[in-house]
Design a protein around this motif. Structure first.
Motif, short mmCIF file in Angstrom:
data_model
loop_
_atom_site.label_atom_id
_atom_site.label_comp_id
_atom_site.label_asym_id
_atom_site.label_seq_id
_atom_site.Cartn_x
_atom_site.Cartn_y
_atom_site.Cartn_z
N GLY A 23 52.26 46.59 37.86
CA GLY A 23 53.43 47.25 37.29
C GLY A 23 54.32 46.34 36.50
N LYS A 24 53.73 45.31 35.88
CA LYS A 24 54.48 44.34 35.06
C LYS A 24 55.66 43.76 35.83
CE LYS A 24 53.10 46.46 30.70
NZ LYS A 24 53.51 46.94 29.38
N SER A 25 55.40 43.48 37.12
CA SER A 25 56.45 42.94 37.98
C SER A 25 56.77 41.48 37.68
CB SER A 25 56.03 43.05 39.46
OG SER A 25 54.81 42.35 39.68
N HIS A 26 55.80 40.76 37.06
CA HIS A 26 55.99 39.35 36.74
C HIS A 26 55.51 39.11 35.31
CE1 HIS A 26 55.58 39.54 41.12
NE2 HIS A 26 56.23 38.41 41.20
N PRO A 27 56.25 38.40 34.51
CA PRO A 27 55.72 38.02 33.19
C PRO A 27 54.62 36.96 33.35
CG PRO A 27 57.87 37.01 33.56
CD PRO A 27 57.64 37.94 34.71
N ILE A 28 53.46 37.24 32.76
CA ILE A 28 52.34 36.31 32.85
C ILE A 28 52.20 35.62 31.50
CG2 ILE A 28 49.88 36.03 33.31
CD1 ILE A 28 49.96 38.60 34.93
N ARG A 29 52.47 34.30 31.50
CA ARG A 29 52.37 33.53 30.25
C ARG A 29 50.96 32.95 30.15
NH1 ARG A 29 54.11 28.09 29.08
NH2 ARG A 29 55.10 28.03 31.13
N PHE A 30 50.28 33.29 29.06
CA PHE A 30 48.91 32.85 28.87
C PHE A 30 48.85 31.88 27.71
CE2 PHE A 30 44.74 33.69 26.70
CZ PHE A 30 43.96 32.97 27.61
N GLU A 31 48.25 30.69 27.97
CA GLU A 31 48.08 29.68 26.94
C GLU A 31 46.61 29.30 26.86
OE1 GLU A 31 50.52 26.35 27.89
OE2 GLU A 31 52.41 27.49 27.86
N PHE A 32 46.09 29.28 25.63
CA PHE A 32 44.67 28.96 25.44
C PHE A 32 44.54 27.94 24.33
CE2 PHE A 32 40.53 29.39 23.49
CZ PHE A 32 39.67 29.45 24.59
N SER A 33 43.61 26.98 24.54
CA SER A 33 43.31 25.99 23.50
C SER A 33 41.86 25.54 23.66
CB SER A 33 44.25 24.78 23.62
OG SER A 33 44.07 24.12 24.87
N GLY A 34 41.25 25.18 22.53
CA GLY A 34 39.90 24.64 22.57
C GLY A 34 38.85 25.61 22.12
N GLU A 35 37.62 25.43 22.64
CA GLU A 35 36.46 26.21 22.26
C GLU A 35 36.59 27.66 22.74
OE1 GLU A 35 33.94 25.19 20.43
OE2 GLU A 35 34.73 23.16 20.22
N ALA A 36 36.28 28.60 21.87
CA ALA A 36 36.38 30.02 22.25
C ALA A 36 35.13 30.48 22.99
CB ALA A 36 36.61 30.88 21.01
N SER A 37 33.95 30.02 22.58
CA SER A 37 32.69 30.47 23.18
C SER A 37 32.18 29.42 24.16
CB SER A 37 31.63 30.71 22.10
OG SER A 37 32.05 31.74 21.22
N VAL A 38 31.96 29.83 25.40
CA VAL A 38 31.45 28.92 26.44
C VAL A 38 30.37 29.64 27.25
CG1 VAL A 38 33.58 27.58 26.64
CG2 VAL A 38 33.28 29.63 28.03
N GLY A 39 29.53 28.86 27.92
CA GLY A 39 28.45 29.44 28.72
C GLY A 39 28.85 29.58 30.17
N LEU A 40 29.66 30.58 30.49
CA LEU A 40 30.10 30.83 31.86
C LEU A 40 29.71 32.23 32.29
CD1 LEU A 40 33.70 29.27 31.87
CD2 LEU A 40 31.62 28.28 32.82
N ASP A 41 29.59 32.41 33.60
CA ASP A 41 29.32 33.74 34.16
C ASP A 41 30.65 34.50 34.21
OD1 ASP A 41 28.92 35.95 35.93
OD2 ASP A 41 27.13 34.96 36.72
N GLU A 42 30.78 35.51 33.36
CA GLU A 42 32.06 36.24 33.28
C GLU A 42 32.41 36.90 34.61
OE1 GLU A 42 34.12 39.89 30.72
OE2 GLU A 42 32.20 39.01 30.08
N ARG A 43 31.40 37.43 35.31
CA ARG A 43 31.66 38.11 36.58
C ARG A 43 32.24 37.15 37.61
NH1 ARG A 43 28.08 38.57 41.00
NH2 ARG A 43 26.64 37.39 39.71
N LEU A 44 31.63 35.97 37.74
CA LEU A 44 32.11 35.00 38.72
C LEU A 44 33.44 34.39 38.30
CD1 LEU A 44 28.79 33.16 39.68
CD2 LEU A 44 29.89 35.10 40.81
N LEU A 45 33.60 34.14 37.00
CA LEU A 45 34.88 33.61 36.51
C LEU A 45 36.01 34.60 36.79
CD1 LEU A 45 36.51 31.50 34.95
CD2 LEU A 45 35.88 32.70 32.85
N THR A 46 35.72 35.90 36.63
CA THR A 46 36.74 36.92 36.89
C THR A 46 37.16 36.90 38.35
OG1 THR A 46 35.85 38.30 35.11
CG2 THR A 46 37.23 39.38 36.76
#
Length: 347
Positions: A210-233
């Protein structure tokens, strides 16, 4: 007169044969008896000396032989003692190793017993709450649903859906831990757009809370990586949900992602209640919750799931926290998780 005459006759006889006697005596005296005796004595001395030398040599040979026999016997005794000591040391080492393995198995058995106890306690509590909510809302809808307005009906339906989702999430986490401990959890790492995946996850959690907390997202570097999306989630969801649950409403939550060719680094930071130092050693144990969580509902599975998921991907996690000062979790994963074998992929 007769005696004198006999004496004189003998004297004349002796005098007559004197030259012959003297010659015989001289010949006897001139015979080489002394040199022969000396030669005999020398030969005897030489033979005696040789006999003594032979006896001495035999005594020496006997002594040397006896000494060698004694040395060989003592060497054999020493070698046997050494082999016995080595065998005893090996047996002792094996016994200690077996005792250590037995103690480890006993400790695992004890931990498994405690895990089962905590699991029963958790399931009886954690599953009872959403089940009670589902049953109560279902009974209310069945009894009064026809007379309620749409908003009230939708509220109870959402309560049922939320309880069902909570139970499903707990079951999925339990199954995930079970597969990880059985060695059946393997990453399937296709190339993913890490920035987009993280943004979708942040948006989903923002809506769910319910948007109870502002979530600040910062990203830098390579966009494409070889990770398991399911496990990372699973990893990021559990860390962000904990940050949202245990932080004051309205406080900011940070998700910082840095991706390179070799490593992905995720930082989840909050300003919540923090973690007690006494809880740190058990932070990633299944069904263990912090002592300061208060009224917040927690199954104790989230961080255990995070650790298991990171282990199968060769990742690490570091925690910095203190009571009342918030927590900071830093996760590191290789940017290219090795693709598992086909049989592992099938599992």
């Amino acid at each position: 007169s007769r005696d004198i005459a006999v004496t004189l006759q003998h004297a004349r006889l002796i005098a007559k044969h004197k030259p012959l006697v003297d010659s015989f005596v001289a010949r006897i005296l001139d015979a080489p008896v002394a040199s022969g005796a000396m030669r005999v004595e020398a030969a005897y001395s030489n033979a005696y000396r040789k006999a003594l030398d032979a006896t001495t040599n035999r005594q020496r040979a006997f002594f040397v032989l006896a000494f060698l026999i004694a040395v060989l016997f003592l060497t054999d005794v020493i070698l046997r003692v050494q082999r016995t000591n080595a065998a005893l040391a090996t047996a002792t080492k094996e016994l200690r190793r077996a005792n250590a393995a037995l103690a480890l198995e006993r400790e695992k058995e004890r931990e498994l017993g405690e895990l089962k106890t905590r699991f029963v306690a958790m399931t009886t509590h954690e599953f009872r709450t959403p089940l009670s909510a589902i049953l109560s809302s279902g009974e209310l809808l069945s009894t009064y649903g026809a007379s309620w307005d749409r908003e009230r009906t939708a509220s109870h339906l959402e309560r049922i859906h939320a309880s069902a989702r909570h139970m499903g999430q707990m079951l999925e986490e339990i199954l995930l831990i079970g597969r990880a401990e059985a060695g059946a959890l393997k990453p399937l790492p296709p190339l993913i757009e890490l920035d987009a995946v993280c943004r979708r996850l942040v948006s989903t959690l923002d809506e769910a809370f319910g948007k109870s907390h502002p979530i600040r997202f910062e990203f830098s570097g390579e966009a494409s990586v070889g990770l398991d999306e399911r496990l990372l989630t699973h990893v990021l969801t559990n860390l962000l949900e904990n940050a949202l649950k245990y932080s004051p409403r309205g406080s900011e939550i940070l998700l910082k992602v840095e991706a390179t060719d070799t490593e992905c680094r995720f930082v989840v930071k909050d300003s919540g209640i923090g973690i007690a130092e006494a809880d740190m050693p058990h932070l990633f144990t299944s069904f263990e919750g912090g002592r300061n969580v208060g009224y917040v509902t927690a199954s104790g599975l989230g961080l255990a799931v995070v650790r298991r998921v990171l282990d199968v991907q060769g990742g690490t996690i570091d925690v910095k926290s203190s009571l009342g000062q918030g927590s900071e979790f830093t996760v590191k994963l290789p940017s290219q998780v090795p693709d598992p074998e086909p049989e592992a992929r099938a599992s």
